[in-house]
Design a protein around this motif. Structure first.
Motif, PDB file in Angstrom:
ATOM      1  N   CYS A   1      10.784 -17.758  39.125  1.00 55.63           N
ATOM      2  CA  CYS A   1      10.733 -17.401  37.699  1.00 55.63           C
ATOM      3  C   CYS A   1      12.142 -17.433  37.099  1.00 55.63           C
ATOM      4  O   CYS A   1      13.111 -17.161  37.793  1.00 55.63           O
TER       5      CYS A   1
ATOM      6  N   CYS B   1      12.903 -15.478  43.486  1.00 56.39           N
ATOM      7  CA  CYS B   1      11.678 -16.023  42.910  1.00 56.39           C
ATOM      8  C   CYS B   1      12.037 -17.249  42.090  1.00 56.39           C
ATOM      9  O   CYS B   1      13.189 -17.434  41.699  1.00 56.39           O
TER      10      CYS B   1
ATOM     11  N   GLY C   1       8.764 -10.141  40.979  1.00 55.14           N
ATOM     12  CA  GLY C   1       9.890  -9.776  41.838  1.00 55.14           C
ATOM     13  C   GLY C   1      10.521  -8.476  41.378  1.00 55.14           C
ATOM     14  O   GLY C   1      10.969  -7.672  42.205  1.00 55.14           O
TER      15      GLY C   1
HETATM   16 ZN   LIG Z   1       8.683 -14.405  39.752  1.00 55.08          ZN
END
Ligand SMILES: [Zn+2]
Ligand SMILES: [Zn+2]
Ligand SMILES: [Zn+2]
Length: 243
Positions: A226, A224, A234
């Motif tokens: 992030c 991901c 995730g």
């Molecule tokens: Zn994420």
């Protein structure tokens, strides 16, 4: 030997477990590695080795039955009923490709292609964890996702429909950090609560898709965009896929 399915892409819409047929455009073969329109009227990655068309009466094992039907019917392609028409969530064009239009899917696929794992098979001994999607500088340096990894960021079908902006605008969260924690929790509730489809009926189709895809994430590293230290959907997908 059964035919191998088309290469994986998080943006393909054709059945992932079959090999699909593409029609050349005005006699030219479709370019490899892009998302092409299949005979069964969906999007799949065009493999590097073209498929030699077999006798439609004796289709090869692993070939998509809907593509076979389209070929034997001598129609250029079948028009099958697609999902509901909605606005593309990236460009707002009307689309029936599950909320992301074909052009945006192609663009996202082209960004995915350089970072795709060298192999879709998970090596023995892999511990499923959340990993970072390579950032632009790393992509230029040739960094790719580890073997077997799947992308689950907000460009994919796994995107959290409950956004940070939404939770701040509606006053449900005070600031961005608070909002991040909040929306990740709602994401988990949406996927696991028995009342989810009545609580969020407009999201039922996406929820069904995500739940159906959970087994395909089992045992895999999930990537991901992030930050690794921050709450991320995730982590939720990782937990649900590896009970
Ligand atoms: Zn994420
Ligand atoms: Zn097909
Ligand atoms: Zn679009």
């Amino acid at each position: 030997m059964p035919l191998t399915p088309n290469p994986y892409s998080p943006y393909a819409t054709a059945a992932a477990d079959a090999r699909h047929v593409f029609f050349g455009f005005l006699g030219a073969d479709p370019l490899p590695n892009v998302l092409g329109v299949t005979a069964c009227d969906a999007l799949a990655v065009v493999p590097a080795e073209p498929l030699t068309l077999t006798d439609p009466a004796n289709p090869s094992v692993g070939l998509c039955p809907e593509c076979v039907a389209a070929m034997s019917g001598r129609t250029l392609r079948v028009r099958r009923p697609r999902g509901e028409v909605t606005d593309c969530r990236f460009c707002e064009a009307a689309t029936s490709h599950g909320g992301v239009c074909a052009l945006c899917r192609q663009e996202l696929h082209d960004e995915w292609w350089p970072i795709r794992p060298a192999s879709d098979t998970v090596p023995e001994g892999t511990v499923p964890t959340r990993i970072a999607r390579p950032r632009p500088g790393e992509i230029e340096a040739g960094q790719r996702l580890p073997d077997g990894a799947r992308l689950v960021d907000d460009t994919t079908v796994f995107a959290n429909p409950f956004t940070v902006e939404w939770s701040i605008d509606t006053g449900l969260a005070a600031d961005e950090d608070d909002a991040r924690t909040y929306v990740v929790n709602v994401f988990e509730e949406w996927l696991t609560a028995p009342y989810a489809d009545t609580e969020w009926p407009r999201l039922a189709e996406q929820r069904a898709k995500v739940l159906a895809l959970l087994p395909s994430l089992k045992g895999r590293p999930l990537a991901c965009s992030c930050d690794l230290g921050k709450p991320c959907c995730g982590d939720v997908l990782l937990r649900l896929a590896n009970p």
